[in-house]
Design an enzyme around this catalytic site. Structure first.
Site, PDB file in Angstrom:
ATOM      1  N   LYS A  78       0.850  -1.200   0.000  1.00 44.22           N
ATOM      2  CA  LYS A  78       0.000   0.000   0.000  1.00 44.22           C
ATOM      3  C   LYS A  78       0.880   1.242   0.000  1.00 44.22           C
ATOM      4  CE  LYS A  78      -4.013   1.749   2.662  1.00 44.22           C
ATOM      5  NZ  LYS A  78      -4.810   1.538   3.885  1.00 44.22           N
ATOM      6  N   SER A 153      -9.720   1.574   3.082  1.00 48.46           N
ATOM      7  CA  SER A 153      -8.896   2.386   2.222  1.00 48.46           C
ATOM      8  C   SER A 153      -7.844   1.596   1.442  1.00 48.46           C
ATOM      9  CB  SER A 153      -8.169   3.440   3.060  1.00 48.46           C
ATOM     10  OG  SER A 153      -7.282   2.812   3.964  1.00 48.46           O
ATOM     11  N   SER A 177      -9.724  -0.877   7.188  1.00 48.41           N
ATOM     12  CA  SER A 177      -9.180  -0.571   5.861  1.00 48.41           C
ATOM     13  C   SER A 177      -8.603  -1.758   5.097  1.00 48.41           C
ATOM     14  CB  SER A 177      -8.125   0.521   5.965  1.00 48.41           C
ATOM     15  OG  SER A 177      -8.739   1.776   6.056  1.00 48.41           O
TER      16      SER A 177
END
Ligand SMILES: [Zn+2]
Lengths: 480, 98, 481
Positions: A78, A153, A177
């Site tokens: 990420k 996210s 997330s």
């Protein structure tokens, strides 16, 4: 829907010489070429030549018998996790293109164990969002249905797994997330016990809540990744001084030893298809011999606003440093105070600005006790309730109250957006580990289930997850 | 009522050193109001409940770093050499000079 | 008009070795700009602070030395404000509210006033352990510089913020207190008060009938006195003319020697305090506490001063020794190895210290002091009468100051063993003086002693013995004649 080999399968095949890391890497790169124009899971990709070279080195190590635990496995990271070899933007214009001078501890651990990091994955700006739509680099789409979001996210982490653009992925989980993306993309995400994985190098959103978290297409693979990145880091004062748990050799739980309980009233918040899938999985478990019950838990109905209050306060503080002086985005004015307000105005998206302002609000002198301090008190209540409940059983809830939304569907109304996290924030407030894995499908769209254990209860979760996987048959599935 | 929230938003954005452009301010007034009212629910839920604040979830103590190797970084590399003067100091815009 | 003065003293723990939350150097002055920085003290995204053992130990020792009740744990709090020298735009500090717990929330310091040799007491309200910000400089004036130029080498250096109650009575009193406080911290090995910018003082002062005025940016102990004197005079004039002293913050301009009003701040202070989620509390364990207690007990200005007084040394000399820790160590070690306490005190506290200063050698640097055993030996030789103090002072100490390593044997002047022949020679050569003496001019004796001394050249000779011998011979000449 079809299946594709996961990390454990690949390691087995490499070890037996049934597959070559270069051949595998080439296939992954091909999937990326095919899917990326539609999905947008990556913010930056490593040069394919370098990826193939690394795979070649991995192949040699396997041949020489010098393979490390994740030798030749392609892991996407990420883009809020620092890498010194690829830009780290947190999907914000503010940090485009910031290249950190150091690697996050988890990145070093992956590299030391032979993993190949082939790209940085899309996310909501600074991990603030639940759909993946708040990225400055454009939204990520769900490979299972391109007009739907993959959840956020860690949107890119879920999406790349769902189209086989990576073997494993790292996300971060502040309030769900990695678990929302796992639920929406038929993958697996495990938010570890707070402090089990070092946060050093993770661009912070809500420091007291979040953990870097592994994602993969099976419970076994998530265990392998977690084992690689977990353990005390002297560079993170909040990391627990415990040995990394041994997870990769765990066997599925025996149904007869499984005790699952459902917090009373919680599943009723979910849409019907989600509820149905959830209860039918529990019935299946029960029919196999597991005990399934209910548990009363105080405070959890207010977990969501308490979570947001704390996360926003910490966010406002963490994001103060982005002022146009040390990071790429600049202001225009030559006057300092205007300059920094401009840089911040231009660098942050609307959602981030809103969360900063709310964070300032809940911390400011007149409101701090009523908001921020109250939320930390409720947090104690929730933590104690969760720790009490998880002493006797593993908590089960749906992963998300809703099916994967269409793009644009949830982001207009802040409360509708926050509501997506109703089930996941509990584990972040309580610090306990939580696993989301596929429970079923409805009209071709994935539905996830969430399990929560007590502090450092990861082995329990993995064993239950392996059992659930056996029952559902939903492991290593990919879209298309 | 909305005007009240707009003055709150103005105060907050001044404190946060955050310029709001275009229609952002108006939208912010609306949404900040909704969120603030929603978050206030926490305080209300706690009426009559005894619970001390919890700031660090495990309430464990920090370890103390015994010292060790310095790990210096090159500031010019991080921020770009155009932001650093000959002596190595960071240049931050300060005053508008005509 | 009586003044009430309170101080806020910021002192760097310059001797901690590392910064508060990273391994960069606590003594940043030896680096080029921004060469003593890392991801943590630059506040780069994802970098995490980890509290250092030494800074915490020193802060705790300082708190105990100031008679504070140690807290159960230290809690670090974020304090938010935007400024170019603050890379995270918040400072990690301590706060007594919102779950905070500073290293001290109440203590006192007894300090010696070398003006009247009284011990006085100032109450300590609070001590915070915090990060120092970076350093900003400007081109020309802060008001017209196009850029702020920031050096982060100082960013994250451990800093104590020590806040006193308004117990101080005069500018001089304030200065004496700060000097004693710095000495106390120096004795703990926490700070070197002579480093440039190692401490800064803000003072608040009010006169009866006036509001409290804060003065910022005082950089030396001398300026503590100067700034307060100026400010008190200014306030007195205002009051005497029937004006009102408003509550305000002023800035000390050391160059011009005046305090000036700070530009009015529009925003109210809103620091958004909350406990730093990256930093779990630092538990004050029994081990930490014991170590700090030992450090405080074994070695403090008061203990040393009183020990020296106890050896019969005059308080001026005792304080002169105490105020230079390297001198104090040398002195006490010298006494321990058998030195004469009185003579050694004169050597260490007066003449050798003076000689070091004279020669531009820093008396605070332990390397500039001879080995204590050497000085003890010297004091014994004087005590036994082998050499006079003046001979040692005039002939040995200058050389010892220039080269503390020099062996004593090479420094000691050759002793005149054969005094009588010298006396005889002088009596022969100085016929006129002898005649004068014998004729009743007593003063001529001094001249003759001087003549003997001159004959001894650079060799050591006891003038009392020369005098005695001369007298004996002259008396004999008188009666014999
Ligand atoms: Zn540093």
């Amino acid at each position: 829907m079809h299946r594709t080999p996961g990390i454990a399968d690949l390691l087995y095949a490499y070890a037996n010489g049934d597959m070559d890391p270069v051949e595998h890497a080439a296939r992954v790169l091909e999937e990326i070429r095919r899917w990326e124009p539609k999905v947008n899971a990556f913010i930056s990709l490593e040069d394919p030549e370098l990826v193939l070279e690394a795979a070649e080195d991995a192949g040699k190590r396997w041949k020489r018998g010098e393979a490390r635990p994740l030798e030749g496995i392609l892991v996407g990271v990420k883009d809020n996790i620092s890498t010194s070899f690829l830009p780290t933007t947190a999907a914000s214009r503010m940090l485009d293109p910031y290249v950190p001078p150091y690697n996050a501890t988890v990145v070093d651990r992956l590299l030391e164990r032979g993993a190949i990091i082939h790209g940085k994955l899309n996310l909501d700006e600074f991990a603030m969002g639940s759909t993946g739509e708040f990225s400055a680099f454009g939204p990520t789409r769900n490979p299972w249905s391109l007009d739907r979001v993959p959840g956020g996210s860690s949107s890119g982490s879920g999406a790349c797994l769902a189209y086989a653009g990576c073997d494993g992925a790292l996300g971060s989980d502040t309030g769900g997330s990695v678990r929302l993306p796992a639920a929406y993309t038929a993958t697996v995400g495990l938010k570890p016990t707070y402090g089990l994985v070092s946060r050093r190098g993770l661009i912070p959103y809500g420091n007291s809540l979040e953990q870097i978290s592994p994602m993969a297409r099976s419970v076994r693979d998530v265990a392998l990744l977690l084992e690689a990145i977990a353990g005390w880091d002297p560079g993170d004062a909040t990391s627990l001084r415990t040995e990394a748990p041994s997870l990769s050799g765990l066997k599925p739980a025996e149904p007869g030893e499984v005790r699952v309980c459902v917090p009373r009233g919680l599943p009723e918040l979910a849409e019907e298809p989600v509820r149905k899938a959830f209860y039918s999985l529990l019935e299946r478990l029960e029919s196999e011999g597991a005990s399934v019950g209910e548990v009363e838990m105080r405070g959890v109905e207010r977990a969501l606003p308490a979570y947001y209050t704390i996360a926003l306060a910490e966010a406002a503080s963490n994001l103060a440093r982005y002022d146009g002086t040390l990071y790429p985005m600049r202001g225009e004015s030559g006057e300092y105070w205007r300059y920094i307000a401009q840089a911040r105005g231009r660098g942050f998206g609307f959602e981030v600005k809103k969360r900063i302002l709310m964070g300032v609000y809940v911390l400011s002198e007149g409101y701090r006790d009523e908001y921020y301090v109250a939320a930390t008190r409720l947090r104690r209540l929730v933590r104690d309730e969760v720790l009490r409940a998880t002493r006797g059983c593993i908590l089960a809830t749906p992963a998300s109250p809703v099916m994967p939304p269409r793009l644009g569907e949830r982001i207009g109304d802040p409360l509708k957006l926050y509501a997506m996290d109703a089930y996941t924030v509990i584990a972040n407030l309580a610090g306990v580990p939580a696993l989301v894995q596929p429970a079923g499908f409805h009209e071709g769209l994935p539905i996830g289930v969430q399990f929560m254990a007590g502090r450092l209860g990861e082995p329990q979760l993995i064993r239950l997850g392996l059992l659930v996987e056996e029952l559902t048959g939903l492991a290593e599935v990919v879209a298309g | 009522m909305n005007e009240d929230w707009c003055s709150t938003v103005d105060k907050l954005s001044a404190l946060a050193r955050l310029e709001l452009g275009g229609d952002e301010r108006e939208r912010m007034c609306r949404e900040v109001k909704v969120i603030a009212e929603y978050l206030r629910g926490v305080g209300e839920a706690l009426k009559g409940v005894e619970a001390e604040p919890l700031y660090h979830v495990w309430e464990e103590e920090s370890w103390l770093r015994p010292g060790g190797e310095r790990e210096p970084v090159d500031l010019a590399w991080v921020v770009g050499s155009d932001r650093v003067d000959e002596e190595g100091r960071l240049k931050v815009p300060w005053r508008e000079v005509k | 008009m009586k003044a009430r003065i309170g101080l806020e003293i910021h002192v760097q723990l310059s001797e901690a070795g590392t910064k508060l939350f990273c391994n960069c150097d606590s003594e940043y002055r030896r680096y080029r700009p921004n060469e003593n920085v890392c991801p943590v003290c630059l506040g780069l995204p994802g970098a995490l602070p980890v509290p250092g053992k030494r800074p915490v130990e020193l802060a705790l020792a300082a708190a105990l030395a100031l008679n504070c009740e140690p807290p159960r744990a230290l809690v670090f709090t974020r304090k938010h404000y935007f400024y170019p020298d603050l890379p995270k735009n918040y400072q990690i500090t301590q706060f007594e509210k919102v779950g905070g717990s500073p290293v001290c929330t109440g203590g006192y310091l007894d300090y010696l006033s070398p003006d009247d040799w009284e011990w006085r007491r100032v109450r300590i309200r609070r001590i915070n352990l915090e990060e120092d910000p970076g350093r900003t400089s400007y081109e020309g004036s802060i008001l017209s510089s196009r850029y702020a130029y920031v050096d982060y080498n100082r960013s994250g250096v451990p800093l104590l913020e020590i806040v006193t109650e308004p117990d101080l009575k005069s500018p001089r009193d304030a200065r004496v207190m700060v000097e004693y406080l710095l000495l106390t911290l120096e004795y703990l090995g926490a700070t070197n008060p002579r480093l440039e910018g190692v401490f800064r003082v803000d003072a608040n002062v009010s006169l009866e009938g006036g509001e409290r005025v804060e003065i910022k940016n005082i950089g030396s102990t001398l300026d503590v006195e100067r700034a307060l004197r100026y400010e008190i005079n200014r306030q007195r004039l205002v009051l005497e003319r029937g004006g009102k002293v408003e509550r305000e913050t002023r800035h000390w301009d050391a160059e011009r020697g005046v305090t000036k009003p700070l530009r009015y701040k529009e925003e109210e202070e809103e620091y958004l305090y909350f406990p730093d989620p990256d930093l779990p509390p630092v538990l004050i364990t029994r081990d930490l506490l014991e170590a700090a207690r030992e450090k405080v007990a074994e070695w403090s200005p008061r203990r040393v001063y009183e020990e020296i007084l106890g050896l019969g040394v005059k308080r001026e000399v005792a304080w002169s020794i105490t105020s230079v820790p390297a001198a104090a160590r040398t002195y006490l070690a010298g006494v321990k190895s058998g030195g004469d306490p009185g003579i050694l005190a004169r050597i260490v506290g007066v003449d050798l210290k003076g000689e070091l200063r004279e020669q531009g050698r820093d008396p605070y640097n332990p390397g500039n002091w001879p080995e204590p055993g050497k000085l003890a030996e010297l004091s014994r030789l004087v005590a036994k009468g082998e050499y006079t103090y003046d001979a040692v002072k005039g002939l040995v100490l200058p050389k010892l100051a220039a080269n503390p390593e020099a062996p004593l044997e090479e420094l000691l002047p050759e002793k005149v063993e054969d005094l009588e022949p010298l006396v005889e020679e002088v009596l022969k050569e100085e016929e006129k003086a002898v005649k004068d003496y014998l004729g009743g001019k007593k003063k001529a004796l001094n001249y003759l002693v001087g003549a003997v001394m001159r004959k001894a050249r650079k060799r050591a000779l006891d003038p009392r013995r020369a005098r005695e011998l001369l007298l004996k011979r002259l008396e004999a000449m008188k009666t014999g004649a």
